[in-house]
Scaffold this motif. Structure first.
Motif, short mmCIF file in Angstrom:
data_model
loop_
_atom_site.label_atom_id
_atom_site.label_comp_id
_atom_site.label_asym_id
_atom_site.label_seq_id
_atom_site.Cartn_x
_atom_site.Cartn_y
_atom_site.Cartn_z
N ASN A 1 -7.66 -20.62 47.79
CA ASN A 1 -7.14 -19.50 48.59
C ASN A 1 -6.19 -19.97 49.66
O ASN A 1 -6.52 -20.81 50.47
N GLY A 2 -5.00 -19.42 49.68
CA GLY A 2 -4.09 -19.72 50.78
C GLY A 2 -3.35 -21.04 50.65
O GLY A 2 -2.61 -21.41 51.54
N LEU A 3 -3.60 -21.77 49.57
CA LEU A 3 -2.92 -23.06 49.41
C LEU A 3 -1.61 -22.87 48.64
O LEU A 3 -1.48 -21.97 47.81
N ASP A 4 -0.65 -23.74 48.92
CA ASP A 4 0.59 -23.70 48.15
C ASP A 4 0.37 -24.43 46.83
O ASP A 4 -0.68 -25.04 46.62
N LYS B 1 -6.22 -24.99 57.43
CA LYS B 1 -7.58 -24.53 57.70
C LYS B 1 -8.46 -24.71 56.48
O LYS B 1 -9.60 -25.17 56.56
N GLN B 2 -7.88 -24.35 55.34
CA GLN B 2 -8.62 -24.48 54.09
C GLN B 2 -8.94 -25.95 53.80
O GLN B 2 -10.04 -26.28 53.38
N ARG B 3 -7.99 -26.81 54.07
CA ARG B 3 -8.23 -28.24 53.83
C ARG B 3 -9.28 -28.80 54.79
O ARG B 3 -10.10 -29.63 54.41
N LEU B 4 -9.26 -28.30 56.01
CA LEU B 4 -10.28 -28.75 56.97
C LEU B 4 -11.67 -28.31 56.50
O LEU B 4 -12.65 -29.05 56.61
N ALA B 5 -11.71 -27.10 55.93
CA ALA B 5 -13.00 -26.61 55.41
C ALA B 5 -13.47 -27.49 54.25
O ALA B 5 -14.66 -27.82 54.15
N LEU B 6 -12.54 -27.92 53.40
CA LEU B 6 -12.91 -28.83 52.31
C LEU B 6 -13.42 -30.16 52.88
O LEU B 6 -14.39 -30.73 52.40
N LEU C 1 -2.75 -21.63 57.42
CA LEU C 1 -3.84 -21.23 56.53
C LEU C 1 -4.26 -22.36 55.59
O LEU C 1 -5.44 -22.63 55.41
N GLY C 2 -3.26 -23.04 55.04
CA GLY C 2 -3.55 -24.13 54.12
C GLY C 2 -4.30 -25.28 54.80
O GLY C 2 -5.21 -25.87 54.23
N LEU D 1 -17.54 -21.14 52.23
CA LEU D 1 -17.80 -19.77 51.82
C LEU D 1 -16.72 -18.84 52.37
O LEU D 1 -16.57 -18.71 53.57
N GLU D 2 -16.01 -18.22 51.48
CA GLU D 2 -15.03 -17.17 51.82
C GLU D 2 -13.86 -17.68 52.66
O GLU D 2 -12.76 -17.81 52.16
N THR D 3 -14.09 -17.92 53.95
CA THR D 3 -13.00 -18.37 54.81
C THR D 3 -13.44 -19.63 55.56
O THR D 3 -14.62 -19.86 55.73
N PRO D 4 -12.48 -20.44 56.02
CA PRO D 4 -12.87 -21.59 56.85
C PRO D 4 -13.39 -21.07 58.20
O PRO D 4 -12.69 -20.32 58.86
N ASN D 5 -14.60 -21.44 58.56
CA ASN D 5 -15.19 -20.96 59.81
C ASN D 5 -15.30 -22.09 60.82
O ASN D 5 -16.15 -22.96 60.69
N PHE D 6 -14.42 -22.05 61.81
CA PHE D 6 -14.44 -23.10 62.83
C PHE D 6 -14.21 -22.50 64.22
O PHE D 6 -13.73 -21.38 64.34
N TYR D 7 -14.53 -23.29 65.24
CA TYR D 7 -14.27 -22.85 66.62
C TYR D 7 -12.78 -23.00 66.90
O TYR D 7 -12.26 -24.11 66.82
#
Lengths: 298, 266
Positions: free
Chosen positions: A156-159, A133-138, A130-131, A79-85
């Motif tokens: 979002n944020g991917l090349d 982070k997005q992949r980790l969220a996926l 950023l990319g 959701l929206e942004t990758p949320n991690f510690y």
């Protein structure tokens, strides 16, 4: 079975109405695109479904049941942004997500390979691009191989390579029989991967249904001739056309969906004395449709 | 609950700030008592002043049975630290938006807030145990006879400790920005409430003693030095009523934190 059923959902933020009575349902096995410009209520809608926002009124169901936290465990959501510690590494972060979902840690390695982050699994999240982070969220979404995935702006944020990879991933997940609910402001993205679409604008659902139904309710035939005025005069009497539009060096002939017959148009013009130098069937692109839908409502 | 706590443990295990602050805090509990103890030894040492000190200040505060009260009172000044850590941990979640992600991944809002409550209570338990051991240590090195008199101050201390962690949690739930929440917590506890309490005590017959943090703090009053002299100048403290107020405020902190978490947009 419907994966998600939304019934008359309203959400107000003070005086601002973010959702104004949205209803739709997501069939099992579909790739369901929620399409709308920024600020149209996509994230609000998904936030309510994930219980991080409270609806002002209305209700929804997951898997045809009154929703609770156990349904969310069976859905992989970005959701929206990758949320991690930030101070934990990829592996430690996924460990927490896996524990919450009630999955073991054995799946972590697999999903890290899928998104190509295995080599960086020991790096702290705060060092990621950023990319990444997005992949980790996926990756986190795919923990435990859920049957339903919810992606909010997944590219979002991917090349460009990342975007293409993500699309391939979504297509592959769809082929595996998974249901994917995806919010996006990119028409192109929705057009390329979705089977169903709901179009949101300023909190109102403008249209929803099968992509083919929503996107193609008209056939457009582009025709061209040396003498455009004569051609226009001829086509004005063509019985099947709903209307004509001159667009640069061509004339666009609009016909009800599925009724365009190029041979017949060609013959008709020729018999009336107009010789075509251009003839092309164009399905209405999502973009045109999208602009049309959103502009009518302004 | 065990499973929820295990997941919280995974969050904390590798969080260095938490460990540094936590360990320094536990050491500080011992350290402030040691400072007090050294001052006491200084004051009571001289043969000449011994009688005087005994007369004015009463028995040595770091000896049984006074030590339970002394250690509780002096350690209670450090209770801003577990409060501070509660705020840091909570505002971290807001900053990283992991409070959302935990719920998206499959915790209910109820589970999420419950585990934070347990956290606060555990921090209070740990503080109390550390205070207890410290009191025991100083009581024994003093060669005084072990005594269980005054041990109710351990319970009082625990109430004060939970009050601070829960007040901190409540503040951090309403004020999501960590720095602001920490600032308000300290300014309220150290300045605003003391000011209000002073004014209310003066004009409203000691009503200031029953303000939220005061009613817990005052469970440990009058402080255990020169009690006889204090009794001359202040009204006696009604510990039963203070205890009731302190528990009432605590229940309010739980209630409003819970309600906030269940109904707010996260």
């Amino acid at each position: 079975m419907a994966i998600l059923t939304v019934e008359n959902l309203y959400k107000n933020y003070g005086p601002i109405q973010a959702l104004k009575g949205v209803s739709f349902s997501v069939p099992e096995g579909s790739v369901f695109g929620i399409l709308g410009p920024n600020g149209s209520g996509k994230t609000t809608l998904l936030g309510i479904i994930m219980d991080i926002l409270r609806p002002t009124s209305g209700s929804f169901k997951l898997f045809d049941e009154i929703p609770n936290e156990n349904h969310r465990k069976r859905i992989g959501t970005l959701l929206e942004t990758p949320n991690f510690y930030h101070y934990l590494n990829a592996e430690q972060n996924l460990r927490i997500a896996a524990e919450i979902k009630g999955r073991g840690k054995e799946d972590i390695e697999r999903v890290l390979h899928v998104v190509d982050l295995y080599n960086r699994r020991k790096s702290r999240f705060s060092t990621y691009s950023l990319g990444m982070k997005q992949r980790l969220a996926l990756a986190s979404c795919m923990l435990g191989d859920p049957k339903v995935l919810v992606f909010d702006e997944p590219t979002n944020g991917l090349d460009p390579v990342g975007i293409a990879d993500t699309r391939e991933l979504i297509k592959r997940l769809h082929k595996e029989g998974k249901t994917i609910i995806m919010a996006s402001h990119l028409l192109d993205e929705v057009e390329k991967v979705c089977t169903h679409v709901a179009i949101l604008q300023k909190g109102t659902l403008l249209a929803h249904g099968h992509v083919d139904e929503i996107l193609v309710n008209e056939d457009i035939v582009e025709v061209g001739a040396a003498d455009l005025q004569q051609l226009q005069a001829v086509l004005n009497s063509y019985p099947r056309a709903t209307h004509l539009k001159q667009d640069g060096q061509f004339i666009e002939v609009f016909l009800p969906a599925g009724t365009a017959n190029l041979e017949e148009i060609n013959r008709y013009c020729f018999e009336k004395g107009a010789t075509l130098n251009h003839l092309r069937l164009r399905k209405k692109s999502l973009e045109t449709k999208f602009f049309e839908l959103t502009q009518n409502n302004n | 609950m065990g499973r929820l706590l295990y997941i919280e443990w995974l969050k904390l295990k590798n969080y260095r700030t938490f460990w540094i602050l936590g360990i320094l805090y536990l050491i500080s509990i011992f350290a402030v008592n040691y400072i007090g103890y050294r001052i006491q030894e200084e004051v009571y040492r001289e043969e000449a002043t011994k009688g005087m000190a005994q007369m004015v200040l009463g028995p040595k505060p770091w000896s049984f049975p006074l030590v339970w009260h002394t250690a509780a009172w002096i350690t209670s000044w450090l209770l801003y630290f577990p409060g501070l850590m509660m705020i840091i941990l909570m505002s971290n979640e807001f900053t990283f938006k992991t409070h959302r992600q935990n719920i998206i991944d499959g915790w209910s809002r109820h589970q999420y807030i419950m585990v934070k409550f347990v956290y606060g209570i555990l921090a209070a338990v740990l503080s109390t145990v550390m205070m207890f051991l410290t009191a025991l240590f100083f009581g024994f090195i003093h060669d005084s006879d072990f005594s269980t008199d005054n041990m109710h101050y351990i319970l009082f201390f625990f109430v004060v400790a939970v009050t601070y962690t829960m007040a901190a949690l409540l503040i951090s739930l309403f004020i999501k920005r960590g720095a602001l929440a920490i600032g308000l917590f300290f300014i309220y506890g150290l300045v605003i409430e003391n000011l209000l309490a002073g004014l209310m005590n003066y004009y409203l017959k000691n009503a200031g003693r029953y303000l939220p943090l005061e009613s817990a703090d005052n469970l440990l009053m009058p402080f255990p030095f020169a009690e006889a002299a204090q009794k001359q100048i202040t009204q006696p403290y009604n510990h039963t009523l203070l205890f009731i107020f302190a528990i009432g405020y605590l229940l309010a902190y739980f209630y409003f934190s819970y309600k906030r978490w269940r109904t707010a947009d996260l």
